[in-house]
Design a protein around this motif. Structure first.
Motif, PDB file in Angstrom:
ATOM      1  N   GLY A 189      -0.058   4.428   1.952  1.00  0.00           N
ATOM      2  CA  GLY A 189      -1.192   3.883   2.688  1.00  0.00           C
ATOM      3  C   GLY A 189      -1.386   4.473   4.070  1.00  0.00           C
ATOM      4  N   ARG A 190      -2.611   4.319   4.540  1.00  0.00           N
ATOM      5  CA  ARG A 190      -2.991   4.702   5.908  1.00  0.00           C
ATOM      6  C   ARG A 190      -3.206   3.405   6.678  1.00  0.00           C
ATOM      7  NH1 ARG A 190      -4.366   8.990   7.757  1.00  0.00           N
ATOM      8  NH2 ARG A 190      -6.197   8.214   8.833  1.00  0.00           N
ATOM      9  N   SER A 209       3.543   6.727   3.492  1.00  0.00           N
ATOM     10  CA  SER A 209       2.549   6.019   4.307  1.00  0.00           C
ATOM     11  C   SER A 209       2.507   6.594   5.715  1.00  0.00           C
ATOM     12  CB  SER A 209       2.895   4.526   4.384  1.00  0.00           C
ATOM     13  OG  SER A 209       2.794   3.935   3.116  1.00  0.00           O
ATOM     14  N   MET A 246       6.553   0.034   5.208  1.00  0.00           N
ATOM     15  CA  MET A 246       5.918   1.255   4.707  1.00  0.00           C
ATOM     16  C   MET A 246       6.877   2.104   3.881  1.00  0.00           C
ATOM     17  SD  MET A 246       3.876   2.239   8.250  1.00  0.00           S
ATOM     18  CE  MET A 246       3.870   3.981   7.887  1.00  0.00           C
ATOM     19  N   ARG A 254       0.824  -1.210   0.000  1.00  0.00           N
ATOM     20  CA  ARG A 254       0.000   0.000   0.000  1.00  0.00           C
ATOM     21  C   ARG A 254       0.857   1.258   0.000  1.00  0.00           C
ATOM     22  NH1 ARG A 254      -5.376  -0.462  -1.027  1.00  0.00           N
ATOM     23  NH2 ARG A 254      -6.166  -2.382  -0.139  1.00  0.00           N
ATOM     24  N   ARG A 258       6.439   8.997  10.347  1.00  0.00           N
ATOM     25  CA  ARG A 258       5.312   8.288   9.741  1.00  0.00           C
ATOM     26  C   ARG A 258       4.366   7.700  10.777  1.00  0.00           C
ATOM     27  NH1 ARG A 258       8.326   3.919   6.414  1.00  0.00           N
ATOM     28  NH2 ARG A 258       9.415   3.884   8.420  1.00  0.00           N
TER      29      ARG A 258
END
Length: 192
Positions: free
Chosen positions: A46-47, A70, A66, A43, A94
């Motif tokens: 991504g979250r 992200s 990540m 992702r 992050r």
């Protein structure tokens, strides 16, 4: 085939020593951690939400997968235990740490949906399940672990796990798979 991960977050040995020193025995199993890193890597930008920081072993695995765009929010009830993670991982921009009851956090959260939700504690798994699932974005992943019998399970916990699995597998808005691997996992993806 050997399913032991071949790469580990560099901070993992430090977190393991801190967990031992704190008497914390519920850290993320390394095969689960390696899966978390892969799911996070899948992702870009991504979250990610982690429910149950502990000392930060799962957090470290997530961060290792990540990319720089992200973002991770990790929630833990025991602020003293989470302090270990804050000390070792808090300089990473992050990650955002939230200390407090995961159920209350889930109820109060009003932000964007998450691409990955890892529920590694009761809230988001055995309580507040519906709310946790509501926070999974279309195409996003919901992952839970510790579904195989564990030392220290309270009486009747096995029936709670069976009920949880049946509820998740009966949903029409998620496609799920059980993984009899690591501590016992269920991964569910929200229908797009």
């Amino acid at each position: 085939m050997n399913d032991t991960p071949n790469t580990f977050p560099t901070v993992l040995p430090t977190l393991r020593v801190a967990a031992r020193n704190a008497g914390f025995t519920m850290s993320c199993e390394e095969r689960t951690g390696s899966l978390l890193a892969v799911l996070a890597a899948a992702r870009p930008g991504g979250r990610i939400l982690e429910l149950g920081t502990g000392v930060g072993e799962g957090t470290a695995w997530l961060l290792s997968g990540m990319d720089q765009a992200s973002r991770l929010v990790t929630v833990e009830l025991d602020s003293a235990v989470q302090q270990v993670a804050r000390e070792q991982l808090g300089s990473d921009p992050r990650v955002t740490f939230a200390a407090g009851d995961g159920g209350a956090w889930l109820e109060a959260y009003k932000g964007e949906l998450f691409d990955l939700v890892f529920a590694d504690t009761w809230p988001g798994k055995f309580t507040h399940l519906e709310r946790a699932l509501e926070l999974v974005a279309p195409g996003g992943t919901y992952l839970i672990d510790d579904l195989c019998p564990q030392p220290g399970w309270p009486d009747g916990h096995g029936s709670l796990v069976k009920r949880l699995l049946a509820e998740l597998e009966g949903r029409q808005d998620f496609r799920s798979v059980r993984l009899a691997w690591a501590s016992g996992l269920l991964m569910a993806v929200r229908s797009a």
